[in-house]
Scaffold this active site. Structure first.
Site, short mmCIF file in Angstrom:
data_model
loop_
_atom_site.label_atom_id
_atom_site.label_comp_id
_atom_site.label_asym_id
_atom_site.label_seq_id
_atom_site.Cartn_x
_atom_site.Cartn_y
_atom_site.Cartn_z
N GLY A 234 -10.05 -5.37 1.71
CA GLY A 234 -9.05 -6.62 1.04
C GLY A 234 -6.97 -5.61 1.02
O GLY A 234 -7.03 -5.05 2.23
N ARG A 235 -6.66 -6.55 0.97
CA ARG A 235 -5.03 -5.76 0.81
C ARG A 235 -5.01 -4.29 0.89
O ARG A 235 -4.42 -3.66 1.66
CB ARG A 235 -4.07 -6.56 0.02
CG ARG A 235 -3.73 -7.87 -0.03
CD ARG A 235 -2.66 -8.18 -0.75
NE ARG A 235 -3.29 -8.32 -1.98
CZ ARG A 235 -3.60 -9.43 -2.78
NH1 ARG A 235 -2.99 -10.43 -3.01
NH2 ARG A 235 -4.61 -10.22 -3.82
N ILE A 236 -5.71 -3.79 0.08
CA ILE A 236 -5.30 -2.27 -0.49
C ILE A 236 -6.02 -1.75 0.88
O ILE A 236 -5.88 -0.12 1.09
CB ILE A 236 -5.91 -1.40 -2.05
CG1 ILE A 236 -5.03 -2.15 -2.49
CG2 ILE A 236 -5.20 -0.50 -2.22
CD1 ILE A 236 -4.48 -2.05 -4.29
N THR B 208 -9.91 4.16 -5.87
CA THR B 208 -8.75 4.43 -6.80
C THR B 208 -8.84 2.68 -6.92
O THR B 208 -7.93 1.92 -7.54
CB THR B 208 -7.55 4.59 -5.43
OG1 THR B 208 -7.86 3.55 -3.85
CG2 THR B 208 -7.28 5.98 -5.27
N ARG C 12 -11.59 0.35 -9.33
CA ARG C 12 -11.80 1.21 -10.99
C ARG C 12 -13.07 1.52 -11.03
O ARG C 12 -14.29 1.16 -10.25
CB ARG C 12 -12.21 -1.26 -11.19
CG ARG C 12 -11.28 -1.59 -11.71
CD ARG C 12 -10.00 -0.98 -12.78
NE ARG C 12 -8.99 -2.50 -12.50
CZ ARG C 12 -7.99 -2.68 -11.83
NH1 ARG C 12 -7.60 -1.71 -11.19
NH2 ARG C 12 -6.98 -3.65 -12.64
N GLU D 288 -12.70 4.67 -18.38
CA GLU D 288 -10.94 4.71 -19.05
C GLU D 288 -10.49 4.36 -20.35
O GLU D 288 -10.53 3.86 -20.64
CB GLU D 288 -10.47 4.11 -17.38
CG GLU D 288 -9.58 4.36 -16.81
CD GLU D 288 -9.00 3.98 -15.67
OE1 GLU D 288 -9.61 3.59 -15.28
OE2 GLU D 288 -7.56 3.74 -16.21
N HIS E 247 -5.60 7.39 -13.21
CA HIS E 247 -4.73 5.85 -12.70
C HIS E 247 -2.95 5.67 -12.66
O HIS E 247 -2.53 5.20 -12.71
CB HIS E 247 -5.37 5.48 -13.80
CG HIS E 247 -5.41 3.74 -13.72
ND1 HIS E 247 -6.36 2.76 -14.08
CD2 HIS E 247 -4.54 3.16 -12.61
CE1 HIS E 247 -6.63 1.81 -13.07
NE2 HIS E 247 -5.52 1.61 -12.29
N GLY F 233 -2.15 4.82 -8.88
CA GLY F 233 -2.27 3.76 -8.00
C GLY F 233 -0.86 3.27 -7.58
O GLY F 233 -0.40 3.54 -6.25
C1 DGY Z 1 -3.93 -2.63 -10.87
O1 DGY Z 1 -2.49 -3.39 -10.66
O2 DGY Z 1 -4.52 -3.78 -11.03
C2 DGY Z 1 -3.85 -1.06 -11.22
O3 DGY Z 1 -5.01 -0.51 -11.38
C3 DGY Z 1 -3.03 -0.94 -12.11
O4 DGY Z 1 -1.51 -1.03 -11.45
#
Ligand code: DGY
Length: 321
Positions: free
Chosen positions: A158-160, A238, A240, A269, A287, A289
């Site tokens: 996806g985007r990331i 990075t 979940r 977490e 966490h 990111g």
């Molecule tokens: C998100 O946006 O889902 C990240 O895990 C926290 O910014």
């Protein structure tokens, strides 16, 4: 009658509160940096029409009932919405919004920080120097994975995932990706190829996870998948925590089934799975990111604009269906 009340469940960068107050809303903030206890959160919901939540706040039937019919919008200060019972919100006519796009680059950068740290054993090297136990350069010292020519496996393009793939150009890596859909950007710009997870596991040198958390993505990386990786491979998460079975991961790392791991998110977490912290070949971040100043500012602006739109009877800019 005054404008509706908005509750922010944590301190956030200033734009959210400033913008909403400027627009005439009554804004209350639970003035702390850590998650409010459940009882505190539920006790603050009376008369709240707009709720700005963090990923650690469970927005479920109990919370929606505590808020009652006044609640019209939940604006998550995150792109992920796995903390929210979307169906329950939909049933009650509560709109849900998130903060997509603005955190893509920051999160992709952090994935690369972990890739480089684990591949080149940066944290172990730092500890060696810092503890005064380094006796000088040595030909066999802390040998790691050379990224040039190695295979980057992206699970979830996806985007990331796409942004992580685009950054690999600078490192001359081969890119394979797993996704339900073809990703033309990755294919055209970095020559990436779409494969099945079972094909990817035995050939990936770096496996990086970028799936949203859903029932289908829980434990996508479990014992059998970890066993299929190369002993020299590294795993980066990075996305979940629950996407990885961390008990299986600890066992795989102990057995040398994989070479290392870099994690920014955790299955339970903020608790860590026993054994993870003791392993030298893992890099563990809290966490972070989206934790770049400019990104968090934008996220703060976005939650305000989303809340404001819904409470003023307009379509929010970032609705979650
Ligand atoms: C998100 O946006 O889902 C990240 O895990 C926290 O910014």
């Amino acid at each position: 009658m005054g404008k509706p009340k908005v509750l922010v469940t944590r301190r956030v960068p200033p734009p959210a509160v400033e913008r909403l107050k400027r627009a005439g809303f009554t804004v209350e903030v639970i003035e702390q940096d850590n998650p409010p206890g459940r009882a505190v959160l539920l006790s603050r919901l009376g008369g709240v029409a707009g709720l700005i939540t963090m990923l650690s706040e469970r927005v479920d039937i109990e919370l929606l009932e505590a808020a009652g019919p006044a609640l019209r919008v939940v604006a998550n200060f995150a792109v992920g919405t796995d903390n929210i019972d979307l169906a329950a919100c939909r049933e009650r006519g509560v709109r849900v919004t998130n903060t997509p796009d603005v955190l893509t680059d920051a999160t992709a950068d952090l994935a690369w920080a972990l890739i480089l740290s684990v591949a080149r054993r940066v944290v172990e090297g730092d500890a060696l120097v810092r503890t005064g136990t380094w006796t000088g350069w040595a030909p066999l010292q802390l040998l790691g994975l050379q990224l040039t020519g190695a295979t980057l496996g992206i699970v979830g393009a996806g985007r990331i995932g796409t942004a992580v793939g685009l950054r690999s150009q600078g490192f001359g890596m081969n890119v394979l990706y797993v996704d339900e859909q073809r990703n033309a950007v990755l294919e055209e710009r970095v020559g990436a190829r779409r494969v099945q997870l079972r094909e990817l596991l035995p050939v990936a040198d770096v496996l990086t996870l970028h799936l949203p958390l859903t029932p289908a993505s829980r434990h996508v990386l479990g014992a059998p998948q970890l066993a299929a990786l190369k002993p020299t491979a590294i795993l980066i998460n990075t996305a979940r925590g629950p996407i990885v079975d961390e008990t299986a991961l600890v066992a795989a790392l102990r057995k040398g089934q994989i070479a290392g791991a870099g994690f920014d998110v955790y299955e339970h977490e903020p608790r860590l799975t026993p054994g993870l912290m003791e392993l030298p070949n893992v890099v563990l971040l809290p966490h972070l990111g989206s934790a770049a100043t400019a990104t968090r500012q934008r996220m703060s602006e976005m939650v305000a604009e989303n809340v404001r739109a819904v409470l003023e009877g307009r379509e929010p800019p970032n609705p979650v269906k």
